[in-house]
Write a protein that holds these residues in place. Structure first.
Motif, PDB file in Angstrom:
ATOM      1  N   PHE A   1     -16.741   2.663  -8.260  1.00 11.15           N
ATOM      2  CA  PHE A   1     -17.847   2.932  -9.021  1.00 11.15           C
ATOM      3  C   PHE A   1     -19.032   3.493  -8.497  1.00 11.15           C
ATOM      4  CE2 PHE A   1     -19.554   1.968 -12.671  1.00 11.15           C
ATOM      5  CZ  PHE A   1     -21.507   1.359 -12.435  1.00 11.15           C
TER       6      PHE A   1
ATOM      7  N   TYR B   1      -3.330   2.404 -13.951  1.00 15.36           N
ATOM      8  CA  TYR B   1      -3.154   4.229 -14.112  1.00 15.36           C
ATOM      9  C   TYR B   1      -1.715   4.368 -13.084  1.00 15.36           C
ATOM     10  CZ  TYR B   1      -7.028   3.500 -16.655  1.00 15.36           C
ATOM     11  OH  TYR B   1      -7.874   3.016 -17.819  1.00 15.36           O
TER      12      TYR B   1
ATOM     13  N   TYR C   1     -17.005   7.607 -10.821  1.00 10.94           N
ATOM     14  CA  TYR C   1     -16.140   6.971  -9.703  1.00 10.94           C
ATOM     15  C   TYR C   1     -16.151   8.361  -8.565  1.00 10.94           C
ATOM     16  CZ  TYR C   1     -15.337   2.981 -12.904  1.00 10.94           C
ATOM     17  OH  TYR C   1     -15.076   1.650 -13.454  1.00 10.94           O
TER      18      TYR C   1
ATOM     19  N   PHE D   1     -18.709   6.808 -17.193  1.00  9.68           N
ATOM     20  CA  PHE D   1     -18.502   6.254 -15.904  1.00  9.68           C
ATOM     21  C   PHE D   1     -18.443   7.401 -15.152  1.00  9.68           C
ATOM     22  CE2 PHE D   1     -18.468   2.424 -17.002  1.00  9.68           C
ATOM     23  CZ  PHE D   1     -17.273   1.832 -18.147  1.00  9.68           C
TER      24      PHE D   1
ATOM     25  N   LEU E   1     -13.431  13.130  -4.006  1.00  9.34           N
ATOM     26  CA  LEU E   1     -12.997  14.075  -5.140  1.00  9.34           C
ATOM     27  C   LEU E   1     -14.017  12.605  -6.195  1.00  9.34           C
ATOM     28  CD1 LEU E   1     -11.261  15.478  -6.781  1.00  9.34           C
ATOM     29  CD2 LEU E   1      -9.094  13.522  -6.478  1.00  9.34           C
TER      30      LEU E   1
ATOM     31  N   ARG F   1       1.204   3.742  -3.077  1.00  8.59           N
ATOM     32  CA  ARG F   1       1.533   4.908  -2.639  1.00  8.59           C
ATOM     33  C   ARG F   1       2.996   4.635  -2.618  1.00  8.59           C
ATOM     34  NH1 ARG F   1      -0.074  10.105  -3.155  1.00  8.59           N
ATOM     35  NH2 ARG F   1      -3.010   9.535  -2.682  1.00  8.59           N
TER      36      ARG F   1
ATOM     37  N   LYS G   1     -23.007   4.058 -13.998  1.00 10.81           N
ATOM     38  CA  LYS G   1     -22.491   3.900 -15.711  1.00 10.81           C
ATOM     39  C   LYS G   1     -23.699   4.588 -16.857  1.00 10.81           C
ATOM     40  CE  LYS G   1     -23.367  -0.983 -15.818  1.00 10.81           C
ATOM     41  NZ  LYS G   1     -23.175  -2.123 -15.065  1.00 10.81           N
TER      42      LYS G   1
ATOM     43  N   ARG H   1       0.527  -1.432  -0.208  1.00  8.27           N
ATOM     44  CA  ARG H   1       0.230  -0.480   0.158  1.00  8.27           C
ATOM     45  C   ARG H   1       0.434   1.201  -0.504  1.00  8.27           C
ATOM     46  NH1 ARG H   1      -5.370   0.505   2.098  1.00  8.27           N
ATOM     47  NH2 ARG H   1      -4.716   2.444   1.145  1.00  8.27           N
ATOM     48  N   TYR H   2       1.869   1.803   0.691  1.00 11.40           N
ATOM     49  CA  TYR H   2       2.438   1.764   0.958  1.00 11.40           C
ATOM     50  C   TYR H   2       3.998   1.307   0.913  1.00 11.40           C
ATOM     51  CZ  TYR H   2      -1.352   4.021   2.801  1.00 11.40           C
ATOM     52  OH  TYR H   2      -2.852   4.533   3.010  1.00 11.40           O
TER      53      TYR H   2
ATOM     54  N   PHE I   1     -11.344  -0.716  -9.100  1.00 10.44           N
ATOM     55  CA  PHE I   1     -10.559  -0.799  -8.320  1.00 10.44           C
ATOM     56  C   PHE I   1      -9.618  -1.168  -7.363  1.00 10.44           C
ATOM     57  CE2 PHE I   1      -8.546   3.124 -12.027  1.00 10.44           C
ATOM     58  CZ  PHE I   1      -9.694   2.726 -12.521  1.00 10.44           C
ATOM     59  N   GLY I   2      -8.406  -1.202  -7.198  1.00 11.40           N
ATOM     60  CA  GLY I   2      -7.826  -1.154  -5.672  1.00 11.40           C
ATOM     61  C   GLY I   2      -7.461  -0.439  -5.037  1.00 11.40           C
ATOM     62  N   GLU I   3      -7.121  -0.417  -4.037  1.00 11.78           N
ATOM     63  CA  GLU I   3      -6.633   0.791  -2.618  1.00 11.78           C
ATOM     64  C   GLU I   3      -5.791   1.597  -3.718  1.00 11.78           C
ATOM     65  OE1 GLU I   3      -9.772   0.083   0.564  1.00 11.78           O
ATOM     66  OE2 GLU I   3      -9.278   1.561  -1.401  1.00 11.78           O
ATOM     67  N   GLY I   4      -4.498   1.145  -3.804  1.00 10.37           N
ATOM     68  CA  GLY I   4      -3.820   1.808  -4.750  1.00 10.37           C
ATOM     69  C   GLY I   4      -2.476   1.501  -4.145  1.00 10.37           C
TER      70      GLY I   4
ATOM     71  N   LEU J   1      -9.633   3.383 -19.979  1.00 11.09           N
ATOM     72  CA  LEU J   1     -10.566   4.755 -19.315  1.00 11.09           C
ATOM     73  C   LEU J   1     -10.087   6.033 -19.598  1.00 11.09           C
ATOM     74  CD1 LEU J   1     -11.927   3.209 -16.257  1.00 11.09           C
ATOM     75  CD2 LEU J   1     -13.634   3.896 -18.444  1.00 11.09           C
TER      76      LEU J   1
ATOM     77  N   PHE K   1     -15.043  11.336 -10.218  1.00  8.00           N
ATOM     78  CA  PHE K   1     -14.309  11.611 -11.488  1.00  8.00           C
ATOM     79  C   PHE K   1     -15.519  11.377 -12.568  1.00  8.00           C
ATOM     80  CE2 PHE K   1      -9.693  12.307 -10.990  1.00  8.00           C
ATOM     81  CZ  PHE K   1      -9.503  12.107  -9.671  1.00  8.00           C
TER      82      PHE K   1
ATOM     83  N   PHE L   1     -10.165   9.240 -18.181  1.00  6.27           N
ATOM     84  CA  PHE L   1     -10.238  10.325 -16.717  1.00  6.27           C
ATOM     85  C   PHE L   1     -11.124  11.524 -17.314  1.00  6.27           C
ATOM     86  CE2 PHE L   1     -11.493   7.639 -13.951  1.00  6.27           C
ATOM     87  CZ  PHE L   1     -10.624   6.420 -14.593  1.00  6.27           C
TER      88      PHE L   1
ATOM     89  N   GLN M   1     -13.912   9.156  -5.224  1.00  5.49           N
ATOM     90  CA  GLN M   1     -12.404   8.981  -4.230  1.00  5.49           C
ATOM     91  C   GLN M   1     -12.585   9.472  -3.031  1.00  5.49           C
ATOM     92  OE1 GLN M   1      -8.772  10.221  -6.607  1.00  5.49           O
ATOM     93  NE2 GLN M   1      -7.347   7.794  -5.507  1.00  5.49           N
TER      94      GLN M   1
ATOM     95  N   ASN N   1      -7.003   8.853   0.222  1.00  4.91           N
ATOM     96  CA  ASN N   1      -5.648   8.015   0.441  1.00  4.91           C
ATOM     97  C   ASN N   1      -6.245   6.356   0.197  1.00  4.91           C
ATOM     98  OD1 ASN N   1      -3.291   9.918   1.140  1.00  4.91           O
ATOM     99  ND2 ASN N   1      -4.952   9.612   3.369  1.00  4.91           N
ATOM    100  N   ARG N   2      -7.508   6.331  -0.926  1.00  7.63           N
ATOM    101  CA  ARG N   2      -8.476   5.356  -1.441  1.00  7.63           C
ATOM    102  C   ARG N   2      -8.662   5.021  -2.784  1.00  7.63           C
ATOM    103  NH1 ARG N   2     -11.580   3.389   3.128  1.00  7.63           N
ATOM    104  NH2 ARG N   2     -12.086   1.767   1.315  1.00  7.63           N
ATOM    105  N   GLY N   3      -9.088   4.171  -3.184  1.00 12.08           N
ATOM    106  CA  GLY N   3      -9.151   3.855  -5.182  1.00 12.08           C
ATOM    107  C   GLY N   3     -10.646   4.693  -5.191  1.00 12.08           C
ATOM    108  N   LEU N   4     -10.611   4.534  -6.379  1.00  8.05           N
ATOM    109  CA  LEU N   4     -11.365   4.803  -7.101  1.00  8.05           C
ATOM    110  C   LEU N   4     -13.099   3.623  -6.602  1.00  8.05           C
ATOM    111  CD1 LEU N   4      -9.732   6.457  -8.747  1.00  8.05           C
ATOM    112  CD2 LEU N   4     -11.326   6.462 -10.532  1.00  8.05           C
TER     113      LEU N   4
ATOM    114  N   LEU O   1      -2.954   3.017  -9.647  1.00  8.93           N
ATOM    115  CA  LEU O   1      -4.022   1.875  -8.946  1.00  8.93           C
ATOM    116  C   LEU O   1      -3.948   0.709 -10.335  1.00  8.93           C
ATOM    117  CD1 LEU O   1      -6.537   5.378  -8.962  1.00  8.93           C
ATOM    118  CD2 LEU O   1      -5.769   3.375  -7.283  1.00  8.93           C
TER     119      LEU O   1
END
Lengths: 119, 113
Positions: free
Chosen positions: B46, A35, B36, B34, B88, A115, B49, A9-10, A110-113, B101, B90, B103, B38, B41-44, A90
């Motif tokens: 959904f 991404y 999304y 779509f 946020l 960083r 659509k 994650r980080y 998407f996953g949590e990413g 995609l 998108f 964005f 956010q 500190n998290r992902g996107l 991501l």
């Protein structure tokens, strides 16, 4: 059903090092995309893999690479890290649009990413 | 090439008021659109659509979006905003036949108590 899992994650690296990020897609999803998200450039497409083959590629230098394994898990690698590589990376998985499954419109999950901070 | 424009950087709205986040798109052929969201500190996540059919689509958490082909727009709406909607947002578009995609830059929504 488990979601998209990204590890780590980080992480913190220094310039010139390399990094490998991992992504496990949702079970049954064979398409994995990556991404890069930065405050200045927003969300930018890196590449997409399907059935272990890179199907699409964004406008990133060759230092950015990826691969996909037979179980659909994917990794991306960034070599010779630069300060500008600091970002949230991501991973997203989806059913392939051509899978023929009813109701499949191929939205990305998407996953949590991961960083990455480059010092 | 496909692209999305989200003209506003930040949208401020009072809690309980209607929320609108604007999006216009450009794509060859029929669009897949779509939204999304956010959180820090998290992902996107959904939201909703548009693929085909009814121009008004309903999604998660009370959000809906209206597709307007003539104006190439896909605005996100919520009748009554909550403080927890601050995040946020998108907008994204994908052309037929690929999973890539494009964005928009994202809109920071701030819901004021």
């Amino acid at each position: 059903k488990a979601g998209v899992t990204q590890t780590p994650r980080y992480l913190i690296k220094t310039r010139g090092q390399q990094v490998t990020l991992s992504c496990s897609p949702i079970s049954g999803h064979r398409s994995v995309s990556w991404y890069q998200q930065t405050p200045g450039q927003g969300l930018q497409f890196l590449f997409e893999y399907f059935s272990e083959t890179q199907r699409n590629k964004g406008n990133f230098p060759g230092r950015f690479s990826g691969r996909q394994f037979s179980n659909s898990r994917s990794e991306m690698n960034v070599s010779t890290l630069e300060l500008g590589d600091s970002a949230l990376y991501l991973c997203a998985s989806s059913l392939d649009l051509r899978s023929g499954r009813a109701g499949n419109t191929g939205e990305l999950f998407f996953g949590e990413g991961s960083r990455l901070t480059v010092l | 090439a496909q692209s999305v424009a989200q003209p506003e950087d930040q949208v401020n709205v009072a809690e309980g008021n209607p929320l609108t986040v604007k999006c216009t798109y450009s794509v060859s052929g029929n669009p897949y659109l779509f939204w999304y969201v956010q959180y820090p500190n998290r992902g996107l996540q959904f939201l909703l659509k548009y693929i085909t059919g009814d121009n008004l689509v309903k999604g998660s958490y009370g959000f809906e979006a209206e597709f307007n082909k003539s104006q190439t727009s896909f605005h996100l709406k919520k009748p009554s905003a909550l403080v927890s909607d601050s995040a946020l947002y998108f907008c994204a578009v994908r052309g037929y036949g690929n999973n890539r995609l494009a964005f928009g830059k994202g809109n920071q929504v701030v819901v004021i108590p």
